[in-house]
Design a protein around this motif. Structure first.
Motif, short mmCIF file in Angstrom:
data_model
loop_
_atom_site.label_atom_id
_atom_site.label_comp_id
_atom_site.label_asym_id
_atom_site.label_seq_id
_atom_site.Cartn_x
_atom_site.Cartn_y
_atom_site.Cartn_z
N SER B 255 119.37 58.95 -19.16
CA SER B 255 119.58 59.73 -17.95
C SER B 255 118.23 59.87 -17.27
O SER B 255 117.34 60.52 -17.77
CB SER B 255 120.15 61.10 -18.35
OG SER B 255 120.27 61.89 -17.22
N LEU B 256 118.11 59.17 -16.15
CA LEU B 256 116.80 59.06 -15.49
C LEU B 256 116.88 59.71 -14.12
O LEU B 256 117.68 59.31 -13.28
CB LEU B 256 116.45 57.56 -15.36
CG LEU B 256 115.24 57.14 -14.54
CD1 LEU B 256 113.96 57.76 -15.09
CD2 LEU B 256 115.11 55.62 -14.53
N ASN B 257 116.06 60.73 -13.92
CA ASN B 257 116.06 61.46 -12.65
C ASN B 257 114.68 61.40 -12.04
O ASN B 257 113.72 61.90 -12.62
CB ASN B 257 116.44 62.93 -12.89
CG ASN B 257 117.78 63.03 -13.59
OD1 ASN B 257 118.81 62.73 -13.02
ND2 ASN B 257 117.74 63.41 -14.86
N ILE B 258 114.61 60.77 -10.87
CA ILE B 258 113.31 60.61 -10.22
C ILE B 258 113.34 61.37 -8.91
O ILE B 258 114.18 61.11 -8.04
CB ILE B 258 113.00 59.12 -9.97
CG1 ILE B 258 113.02 58.36 -11.29
CG2 ILE B 258 111.65 58.96 -9.29
CD1 ILE B 258 112.75 56.87 -11.15
N SER B 259 112.42 62.30 -8.77
CA SER B 259 112.35 63.09 -7.56
C SER B 259 111.10 62.71 -6.78
O SER B 259 109.98 62.80 -7.29
CB SER B 259 112.32 64.57 -7.95
OG SER B 259 112.30 65.35 -6.79
N LEU B 260 111.31 62.23 -5.56
CA LEU B 260 110.18 61.81 -4.73
C LEU B 260 109.78 63.03 -3.88
O LEU B 260 110.40 63.32 -2.87
CB LEU B 260 110.56 60.62 -3.85
CG LEU B 260 111.24 59.45 -4.59
CD1 LEU B 260 111.50 58.29 -3.63
CD2 LEU B 260 110.41 58.96 -5.77
N ASP B 261 108.74 63.72 -4.35
CA ASP B 261 108.39 65.02 -3.77
C ASP B 261 107.32 64.92 -2.69
O ASP B 261 106.62 65.90 -2.41
CB ASP B 261 107.89 65.97 -4.88
CG ASP B 261 108.96 66.22 -5.93
OD1 ASP B 261 110.14 65.95 -5.64
OD2 ASP B 261 108.60 66.67 -7.03
N GLY B 262 107.12 63.74 -2.13
CA GLY B 262 106.09 63.60 -1.10
C GLY B 262 106.37 62.36 -0.28
O GLY B 262 107.46 61.79 -0.34
N GLN B 263 105.34 61.95 0.50
CA GLN B 263 105.49 60.77 1.35
C GLN B 263 104.79 59.56 0.73
O GLN B 263 103.94 59.69 -0.14
CB GLN B 263 104.88 61.06 2.72
CG GLN B 263 105.64 62.14 3.48
CD GLN B 263 105.43 62.03 4.98
OE1 GLN B 263 105.31 60.93 5.51
NE2 GLN B 263 105.40 63.16 5.66
N ASN B 264 105.16 58.37 1.25
CA ASN B 264 104.53 57.11 0.84
C ASN B 264 104.57 56.86 -0.66
O ASN B 264 103.63 56.34 -1.24
CB ASN B 264 103.07 57.04 1.33
CG ASN B 264 102.99 57.16 2.82
OD1 ASN B 264 103.73 56.50 3.55
ND2 ASN B 264 102.12 58.04 3.29
N ILE B 265 105.64 57.26 -1.26
CA ILE B 265 105.78 57.07 -2.71
C ILE B 265 106.52 55.76 -2.96
O ILE B 265 107.41 55.38 -2.21
CB ILE B 265 106.57 58.24 -3.31
CG1 ILE B 265 105.77 59.53 -3.20
CG2 ILE B 265 106.95 57.96 -4.77
CD1 ILE B 265 106.58 60.78 -3.47
N GLU B 266 106.11 55.10 -4.04
CA GLU B 266 106.90 53.95 -4.47
C GLU B 266 107.42 54.20 -5.88
O GLU B 266 106.65 54.51 -6.79
CB GLU B 266 106.08 52.67 -4.45
CG GLU B 266 106.94 51.48 -4.87
CD GLU B 266 106.29 50.13 -4.62
OE1 GLU B 266 105.59 49.99 -3.60
OE2 GLU B 266 106.49 49.24 -5.45
N ALA B 267 108.71 54.06 -6.06
CA ALA B 267 109.32 54.22 -7.38
C ALA B 267 110.13 52.97 -7.69
O ALA B 267 110.95 52.53 -6.89
CB ALA B 267 110.22 55.44 -7.40
N ASN B 268 109.85 52.38 -8.85
CA ASN B 268 110.58 51.20 -9.29
C ASN B 268 111.28 51.50 -10.60
O ASN B 268 110.63 51.97 -11.54
CB ASN B 268 109.62 50.02 -9.50
CG ASN B 268 108.81 49.72 -8.27
OD1 ASN B 268 109.38 49.49 -7.20
ND2 ASN B 268 107.50 49.78 -8.39
#
Lengths: 255, 421
Positions: B255-268
């Motif tokens: 169970s993978l939860n990724i929260s992008l809490d800002g700008q210009n983020i890269e998540a792979n």
């Protein structure tokens, strides 16, 4: 002894009969051209010989170098020395052309009780054979046929044929969709592989390819049978007159 | 609002087996533990009527007999280490940190502390497993890489289960401080093929401009249950990659939860899973785009054989403020047997209007035309199938950018005769 002896084969796909008693003997070193109108069963013949499972052979037999062909799986036919150049070569993303060929050659050599080629021997062979069809080294390194143009795909088929050095090569409409330059390259590649020990069955709709690869015999396939056989002059006659006169001859004979 | 206390025989039995164990988080995070204990009153084991667990049966866990077991025996961990990687190694046995088996140096630059401060951002628990992990944590470790530091060595977190009935509940926190870089490798293995349940919690904070690469390698046995809860928070300009590589294991849920809490983020986020026999692998992912100008790329591939089952549920949530979001998701699967089953569900919820989002899922059989082509060149059926399997997952394998780690994973796949080399 015959390279291959096809006796009275009948074959069908999804209940539709395509081959209706086709017979053909090919001796070592001979080049046989199989011509015929669309839907006459040319590609079915290639598929049945190579061992495609979709086709059901209901009658007849094929002897390939003393073995019952229909008892051999497609890979065993290949290891015994049969090669099919596909009309539509398959793109296989992620499988490198060279790794695939290395594995194929290793299995073929294992079948013959030979050690695998060393990396150097293999690469030397690649260098030598890719020149035959003017195949760019880059292409040899890429995924199998992925993103290749039509001409590159067909050249890759001949490259693979050269690498695997088969005893019997079946070319299924290798000329279709080729421009004259690509056709010449493919034909030169094939001609350089002709030898007294190697036979070819060349399936084509057009006579054009046979100007470059001169056949010993030309056969006309119609309604799943060979209805006429001759030498290279027959191909010229077909080019000139089309297939209608053959159809008429057959219909008259049947009437 | 009054809390509803839920009781069930399975829960009572499960909790009674843990009653004598004090959470390893008690000393450093007493409030979190209290919150977890309180949540346990209100939570029960999920049934398949709960949407999030629709295809994921937990009865064998909730009805199982478990206990907290410390194993002090010497274990040879060399088969689980990656040759020439020269990593710091943190070892857990049955969920307990093992000082004897671990080898790492902790410094101000890269600190590794056992039972150190935790990174869990919320005291809310979405399901009973999260609450159990905190309330009855076996060992907690905190890894932190300091500001502007490029960690010299990768860190390998190695989880080993060794005992019948063992319930392992490690809690891991990772903090990548501003502009730092770190490569973490987390592997799950078992010795002795004993039935066990690992309920592991991972909480990651990636600060501004930091980069964190995580390779998760799951190689357990058919009798092992493995539940991973990964919560990741990423700040402005942060860069996070996770590769979840499920090579083997009886029951696995990520169970993978990724929260992008800002700008210009890269998540792979990438994954492969190759269940066979009666194995079960579930990947539930959520990517939460909360701010503008972020990218997420998701690629999961599965090859399922025999009577195995796979689940993929990929949620991408784009908030109204998250304009200029690029979110890509793909899940492709091959079924090698008529009895294998894949349940795949992409879920995109997009509330911003200037975004590029795509998703695609495919589930099919091995390409018969490609197989015939390979065989017509002399490759045997087995070799041809393995060659196509290899080609299918190769792009995901190459997301494992460290060559030594990739070779290790490929080696494990080849050893199980799943790949062609």
């Amino acid at each position: 002894m015959n390279m291959i002896s096809i006796k009275n084969i009948h074959a069908q796909i999804e209940g539709k009969k395509i081959l209706n008693g086709l017979s053909l003997d090919v001796k070592p070193g001979e080049v046989h051209a199989i011509m015929g109108p669309n839907g006459s069963g040319k590609s079915t013949l290639a598929a049945v010989l190579a061992g495609r499972e979709d086709y059901e052979v209901t009658e007849g037999s094929v002897d390939f170098l003393g073995k019952n062909l229909f008892e051999l799986a497609p890979e065993e036919r290949a290891r015994e020395g049969m090669f099919l150049a596909f009309q539509y070569p398959i793109e296989i993303p992620g499988v490198s052309n060279l790794n695939f060929l290395k594995a194929a050659i290793a299995e073929q050599r294992k079948h013959k009780g030979l050690e695998p080629l060393t990396a150097r021997e293999f690469l030397n062979l690649v260098a030598e054979k890719s020149k035959l069809v003017e195949l760019d080294g880059q292409l040899a390194n890429r995924s199998v046929n992925e993103g290749f143009s039509g001409g590159e795909k067909k050249r890759n088929e001949i490259f693979q044929m050269a690498m695997l050095a088969p005893k019997l090569a079946i070319l299924d409409e290798t000329d279709s969709g080729l421009d004259i330059d690509a056709l010449r390259i493919v034909a030169d590649g094939v001609n350089s592989l002709r030898s007294p020990e190697r036979s070819f069955i060349i399936i084509t709709h057009y006579q054009r390819l046979l100007e470059y690869i001169i056949p010993d015999f030309v056969h006309v396939l119609y309604k799943g049978r060979i209805v006429k056989s001759g030498t290279k002059e027959l191909a010229l006659e077909l080019e000139e007159k089309g297939y209608d006169w053959i159809k008429e001859e057959v219909e008259t004979a049947n009437a | 609002m009054e809390a509803t206390i839920i009781t069930s025989p399975a829960k009572e039995k499960f909790l009674s087996s843990l009653a004598n164990h004090k959470s390893a988080l008690l000393e450093n995070a007493p409030e979190l533990v209290s919150a977890a204990l309180a949540s346990l009153d209100e939570l029960d084991f999920p049934t398949t009527r709960v949407e999030d667990w629709k295809y994921t049966r937990t009865a064998r866990i909730s009805n199982g007999e478990w206990s907290i077991i410390k194993n002090r025996n010497k274990i040879d961990i060399t088969p689980f280490l990656i040759r020439d990687l020269n990593a710091d190694v943190i070892v857990f046995v049955n969920g307990f940190f093992s000082n004897e088996l671990s080898s790492f140096s902790s410094s101000e630059k890269t600190s590794i502390t056992i039972g150190g401060k935790h990174q869990r951002e919320t005291k809310a628990f979405k399901n009973i497993f999260q609450a159990l992990n905190v309330a009855y944590c076996t060992s907690a470790v905190n890894i932190s890489v300091a500001k502007n530091i490029v960690a010299e060595k990768p860190i390998q977190i190695l989880h080993i289960v060794t005992d019948e009935k063992a319930l392992a509940q490690p809690f891991i926190s990772i903090h990548s401080e501003k502009s730092s870089q770190l490569h973490i490798l987390e592997s799950f293995v078992s010795v002795g093929e004993k039935k066990s349940f690992t309920n592991r919690s991972l909480n990651i904070t990636v600060d501004e401009n930091a980069q964190l690469h995580l390779d998760k390698i799951q190689i357990e046995c058919d009798d092992n249950f493995l539940l991973n809860e990964d919560n990741i928070h990423i700040a402005d300009n942060g860069h996070f990659t996770i590769n979840t590589l499920t090579v083997d294991g009886g029951w696995v849920r990520n169970s993978l939860n990724i929260s992008l809490d800002g700008q210009n983020i890269e998540a792979n986020l990438n994954g492969i899973f190759l269940p066979r026999r009666k194995q079960f692998v579930d990947n539930h992912t959520k990517v939460d785009h909360r701010f503008p100008n972020c990218n997420s790329n998701e690629l999961y591939k599965g090859i399922l054989d025999d009577q195995s089952t796979g689940v993929f549920n990929g949620k991408v949530y784009v908030h109204p403020d998250a304009q200029k979001t690029n979110a890509y998701q793909s899940n492709a699967n091959i079924l090698l047997s008529n009895d294998a089953q894949m349940n795949t569900k992409p879920e995109l919820e997009i509330y911003a209007d200037d975004v590029k989002c795509s998703h695609g899922t495919t589930t099919g059989q091995m390409d018969e035309n490609a197989l015939f082509y390979l065989k017509s060149r002399g490759l045997g059926d087995e070799s041809a199938r393995k060659l196509l399997s290899t080609a299918f997952i190769n792009d995901v394998l190459y997301k494992v950018t460290n060559e030594k780690v990739r070779e290790y994973v490929v080696g494990e796949l080849v050893r199980r005769e799943l790949l062609f080399v």
